[in-house]
Enzyme design. Structure first.
Site, PDB file in Angstrom:
ATOM      1  N   LYS A   1      29.197  40.206  35.824  1.00  0.00           N
ATOM      2  CA  LYS A   1      28.100  39.283  35.507  1.00  0.00           C
ATOM      3  C   LYS A   1      27.285  38.953  36.765  1.00  0.00           C
ATOM      4  O   LYS A   1      26.049  38.917  36.735  1.00  0.00           O
ATOM      5  CB  LYS A   1      28.667  37.993  34.877  1.00  0.00           C
ATOM      6  CG  LYS A   1      29.212  38.236  33.469  1.00  0.00           C
ATOM      7  CD  LYS A   1      30.050  37.088  32.908  1.00  0.00           C
ATOM      8  CE  LYS A   1      30.662  37.514  31.575  1.00  0.00           C
ATOM      9  NZ  LYS A   1      31.526  36.501  30.948  1.00  0.00           N
TER      10      LYS A   1
ATOM     11  N   GLN B   1      34.365  30.983  32.356  1.00  0.00           N
ATOM     12  CA  GLN B   1      35.055  32.190  31.909  1.00  0.00           C
ATOM     13  C   GLN B   1      36.370  31.835  31.209  1.00  0.00           C
ATOM     14  O   GLN B   1      37.149  31.015  31.698  1.00  0.00           O
ATOM     15  CB  GLN B   1      35.308  33.116  33.114  1.00  0.00           C
ATOM     16  CG  GLN B   1      35.883  34.471  32.771  1.00  0.00           C
ATOM     17  CD  GLN B   1      34.921  35.361  31.967  1.00  0.00           C
ATOM     18  OE1 GLN B   1      33.706  35.178  31.998  1.00  0.00           O
ATOM     19  NE2 GLN B   1      35.468  36.318  31.239  1.00  0.00           N
TER      20      GLN B   1
ATOM     21  N   ASP C   1      26.365  31.397  26.957  1.00  0.00           N
ATOM     22  CA  ASP C   1      27.395  32.139  26.198  1.00  0.00           C
ATOM     23  C   ASP C   1      27.200  31.959  24.693  1.00  0.00           C
ATOM     24  O   ASP C   1      27.735  32.731  23.901  1.00  0.00           O
ATOM     25  CB  ASP C   1      28.793  31.581  26.541  1.00  0.00           C
ATOM     26  CG  ASP C   1      29.576  32.498  27.464  1.00  0.00           C
ATOM     27  OD1 ASP C   1      29.304  33.708  27.476  1.00  0.00           O
ATOM     28  OD2 ASP C   1      30.478  31.981  28.153  1.00  0.00           O
TER      29      ASP C   1
END
Ligand code: GUN
Length: 293
Positions: free
Chosen positions: A52, A96, A119
């Site tokens: 990412k 995460q 997200d």
């Protein structure tokens, strides 16, 4: 049979985004900024987050990686989330997953400001997506929609079978493909571990989206001639011949299924490469205030 190449598509999208960032910056705008919180040192999570951050550099975004040890308290983590919510330079951030067992993931997720939830996991974004309002859509479904669009695969009036009902893939995918629009306007059936007559249902499908996490689950005799097959599975299986000792295996038995398909995504190199790119798309949308004004 045509392969849907997620690697090439992902590179194309990233090039387009890089051009857009250049324009924004040369017009005096702010550089889009994505932050990631990583707790502990899990190999899979390290590699995802690394990907990412690398993608941010590739498109000209700023990125920040915030690390905590495995022993971080829920309170400390929530404090950081609230800080990022308030930080005007940060357009979007992710925490995460998975988190250590002593931390309540739902609580962390709900503390993220939905306007920065790139997200698309926050209940506000999931709810907005479900009723067709502008929302951040989670990475895998969004990546699949992008692949369908770019390969000009129409979904209108098609029979779609989604195998799997997870909150981040199967369920949102089924909602998005049944909504009005393109891609969308499909007739969607969601199958799962308790579905009876799964093979017969799959044989009716013009498009199969396999997101069940069971390697080789979709066999050749479950697929209609000319179907489109999207394989979301990424299970690590032992492979002593490789450098890592493992390789990724999809939910589709590729060698049997591919000859019957009009289009199919390989694993690796299909849906996977698009997921990080979807996060980059969402961060740009956030920076441009496209979802929330
Ligand atoms: N862990 C595995 N995939 C994801 C993802 O897409 N987002 C976050 N935050 N954690 C993950």
């Amino acid at each position: 049979m045509q392969l849907i190449d997620g690697k090439i598509t992902s590179q194309e999208v990233r090039k387009e985004i890089a051009k857009e960032v250049e324009k924004i910056v040369s017009a005096g705008g702010k550089i889009p900024h994505l932050a990631a919180i990583l707790v502990g040192h899990d190999g899979g999570s390290e590699s995802y987050v690394g990907g990412k951050m690398k993608a941010c550099a590739e498109v000209g975004f700023k990125s920040s990686l915030i690390r905590f040890e495995e022993t971080v308290t829920e309170e400390e983590l929530l404090k950081k989330v609230k800080e990022l919510n308030e930080d005007a330079d940060i357009d979007g951030f992710i925490v995460q997953l998975p988190l250590p067992k002593h931390i309540n993931e739902d609580k962390v997720n709900e503390t993220i400001d939905p306007r920065k939830d790139v997200d698309g996991f926050h209940p506000v974004n999931v709810g907005r997506m479900a009723i067709g309002m502008p929302a951040f859509i989670s990475a895998t479904p969004q990546g699949i929609l992008e692949l369908l669009k770019r390969y000009k695969i129409t979904t209108q009036g098609k029979q779609v079978v989604v195998i799997g009902r997870s909150n981040i893939v199967g369920r949102p995918m089924s909602i998005l493909l049944s909504q009005k629009g393109n891609p969308g306007d499909a007739t969607v059936t969601v199958c799962h571990s308790r579905t009876a007559n799964l093979k017969e249902i799959c044989l009716q499908a013009d498009i199969i989206i396999a997101a069940i996490g069971s390697p080789g689950f979709v066999k050749g005799d479950m697929v209609k001639q000319g179907a489109v097959v999207i394989d979301v599975g990424t299970t690590r299986v032992e492979a002593p011949e490789t450098k890592n000792g493992w390789r990724l295996k999809g939910d589709v038995l590729f060698d049997e299924v591919a000859p019957k398909c009009s289009f199919i995504t390989p694993v690796p190199g299909g849906v996977g490469p698009m997921t990080i790119t979807s996060l980059i798309i969402n961060t740009l949308k956030s920076a441009k205030k496209e979802i929330y004004q």
